[in-house]
Design an enzyme around this catalytic site. Structure first.
Site, short mmCIF file in Angstrom:
data_model
loop_
_atom_site.label_atom_id
_atom_site.label_comp_id
_atom_site.label_asym_id
_atom_site.label_seq_id
_atom_site.Cartn_x
_atom_site.Cartn_y
_atom_site.Cartn_z
N CYS A 37 0.83 -1.21 0.00
CA CYS A 37 0.00 0.00 0.00
C CYS A 37 0.86 1.25 0.00
CB CYS A 37 -0.92 0.03 1.21
SG CYS A 37 -1.99 -1.40 1.31
N CYS A 106 -2.53 8.82 6.24
CA CYS A 106 -1.24 8.80 6.93
C CYS A 106 -1.42 9.05 8.41
CB CYS A 106 -0.30 9.86 6.35
SG CYS A 106 0.10 9.61 4.62
#
Lengths: 135, 412
Positions: A37, A106
């Site tokens: 990913c 994130c």
């Protein structure tokens, strides 16, 4: 994409890069994300006898926002109790670094990393308590 | 004016993204200038000198383009760019011949404007075969031959890939298409002026050209349309019937002149430029591999234009690397900066694992790249990759001998 000054500062001068002894009883390790990913975070905490987080280290494979998010949380968790650290929210990280919408994941990953490190530390501690009780 | 004239200001980053676009060659600009002001006529105006002057310039440009690909000037149609050329070639042929043939063959690594055009035609009822590519990025000729049937109207295979720079076996593909009676279209945006192209020797029926990839202006391109045997197309743009009815609209004389001049320069300098770029490319690759372990070149090295490198820097995420190499303008194969967070579909098509696809950079060298720029780029890359690897948990695990595939990662 224009990034905030805070984000760029954490990317260029990341705080607390490194590793703690994974096997130590007073260290909790969280490893989250996946290489496929494009981001993996390893976040470690060292908990003192007083129950406060006395040190934190990270290593991150990921974009600048991922590096900055993990660097920031290592700063934030130091000196906190586990419960306080547990309550850090991804939205706080995203707001502090002014993450663009496509980079919100994130901050989510950074929150997951702290939670995973705390869970690892607690699992170790309770295993130790059980060993003690058995003695 | 030499090939190594610096056109970059010293405060600008080093430009290493020549597959995205190129700066216009100052010689091209010079050729164009009069056609914006004093020689402004409409090339379609037949009744006065302004029109004749513009027409003469446009026809000269057409001949310059034709010469570069071994075509006749009557076979060149001006368009707005390679995207339009690709649309016109594929949609135009499909539409014209749809009663007899309704099948299109292409590859999975084509530019989006070819893939999206094919998707569109699928919705209109056409059948499309998307051929895979081999690990080196090249199409398998036996698979291509097997895919082409008597229902195939057009086979569209790009000449040079925009991400990995590999050169497809055009002559062999052309031979197969000719034998089967299908038209061969090639998107040559990245190939024109960089490799020798000959529409006769390669049996190419339709060929797309872009201006801004060859040091010409943006907003202009061309489509070669074969006359013998004749390829017929349904026009996308209707109007005054310019460009033999294939593409209506007043020709932008300065842009046409610029594209022609860009082709003429490329033709004159291709040999020396190929040699010079090849040396710079080898210098960069050698400089990087000597100092960085675990880097991987994506795509075939031998069948490749000299101005392209696509490298995976294992254990370092591409976008974070781009953030570090601020003084270099390159492109990331992970497309993380665009709306999509997916790694490049071209790299995935080569079988590059997602892990590695996320760590790739496309580095494009071109006419104005200097040896000093290459050396500076190597230094910046080595410094940043090393720094980010020190920060990478994957690098740490790999150094400790942990097999990353043995770990159960939580995909997110």
């Amino acid at each position: 994409m224009a990034y905030s000054e805070k984000l760029i500062d954490h990317y260029e001068n990341p705080r607390n890069i490194g590793s703690l002894d994974k096997a130590a009883d007073d260290v909790g390790t969280g490893l989250v994300g996946a290489p496929a990913c494009g981001d993996v975070m390893k976040l470690q905490i060292k908990v003192g006898a007083d129950g406060l987080i006395e040190d934190a280290k990270f290593k991150t494979f990921g974009c600048g926002s991922a590096i900055a998010s993990s660097s920031l949380v290592t700063e934030w968790v130091k000196g906190k109790t586990l419960d306080e650290a547990q309550s850090i929210k991804n939205t706080d990280i995203a707001r502090h670094l002014a993450l663009p919408p496509v980079k919100i994941h994130c901050s989510v990953l950074a929150e997951d990393a702290i939670k995973a490190a705390i869970a690892d530390y607690r699992a170790k501690a309770s295993a130790k308590d059980e060993t003690k009780a058995a003695d | 004016m030499t090939a190594t004239t610096q056109i970059r200001r010293n405060d600008q980053p080093i430009y290493l993204d020549y597959q995205a676009t190129t700066p216009m060659d100052p010689r091209v600009l010079e050729a164009m200038m009069p056609y914006f002001t004093t020689k402004f006529g409409n090339p379609a105006s037949r009744s006065h000198a302004y029109g004749w002057e513009a027409e003469e310039a446009v026809e000269k440009a057409r001949a310059q383009i034709a010469a570069l690909i071994g075509a006749d000037e009557k076979e060149i149609i001006f368009t707005s760019g390679a995207t339009e050329s690709n649309n016109l070639a594929i949609k135009g042929a499909a539409e014209f011949y749809k009663d007899r043939r309704n099948h299109i063959v292409t590859t999975v690594t084509e530019h989006k404007c070819v893939l999206d055009t094919c998707r569109h035609l699928e919705q209109q009822g056409f059948t499309v075969t998307y051929l895979p590519v081999q690990k080196n990025g090249l199409v398998d000729l036996a698979e291509l031959e097997a895919a082409v049937t008597d229902k195939t109207v057009v086979v569209s295979v790009m000449a040079v890939n925009n991400e990995i720079g590999v050169i497809q076996p055009l002559a062999e593909i052309g031979r197969i298409c000719r034998a089967k009676g299908a038209f061969f279209h090639t998107d040559a945006a990245q190939a024109v002026g960089k490799i020798p192209l000959d529409v006769e020797a390669m049996n190419i029926d339709l060929l797309s050209v872009s201006g801004h990839k060859i040091y010409g202006p943006k907003g202009i391109g061309a489509l070669y349309v074969r006359r013998k045997p004749r390829v017929r197309l349904v026009a996308l743009i209707n109007g005054g019937g310019q460009e033999r009815g294939f593409r209506s609209g007043t020709l932008p004389t300065p842009l046409c002149v610029g594209l022609g001049e860009a082709c003429a320069i490329a033709m004159a300098e291709m040999g020396a430029e190929t040699e010079r770029l090849g040396q710079l490319r080898d210098r960069m690759l050698a400089g990087l591999t000597a100092r960085l372990p675990e880097i991987f070149l994506n795509g075939d090295l031998e069948h490749r234009i000299p101005g392209n490198l696509n490298i995976s820097f294992a254990y370092v995420e591409g976008e974070s690397l781009m953030m570090g190499i601020k003084n270099l303008s390159v492109s990331s194969g992970s497309a993380c900066t665009s709306a999509s967070l997916e790694p490049s579909y071209v790299l995935r098509a080569l079988g590059v694992e997602e892990e590695l696809a996320h760590t790739s950079l496309r580095i494009g060298l071109g006419r104005f790249t200097t040896e000093l720029e290459v050396d500076t780029a190597v230094e910046e890359l080595v410094r940043n990759v090393s720094r980010l690897r020190e920060m990478s948990p994957l690098w740490e695990m790999a150094q400790a001998g942990v097999d990353l595939k043995s770990i159960e990662w939580a995909a997110h």
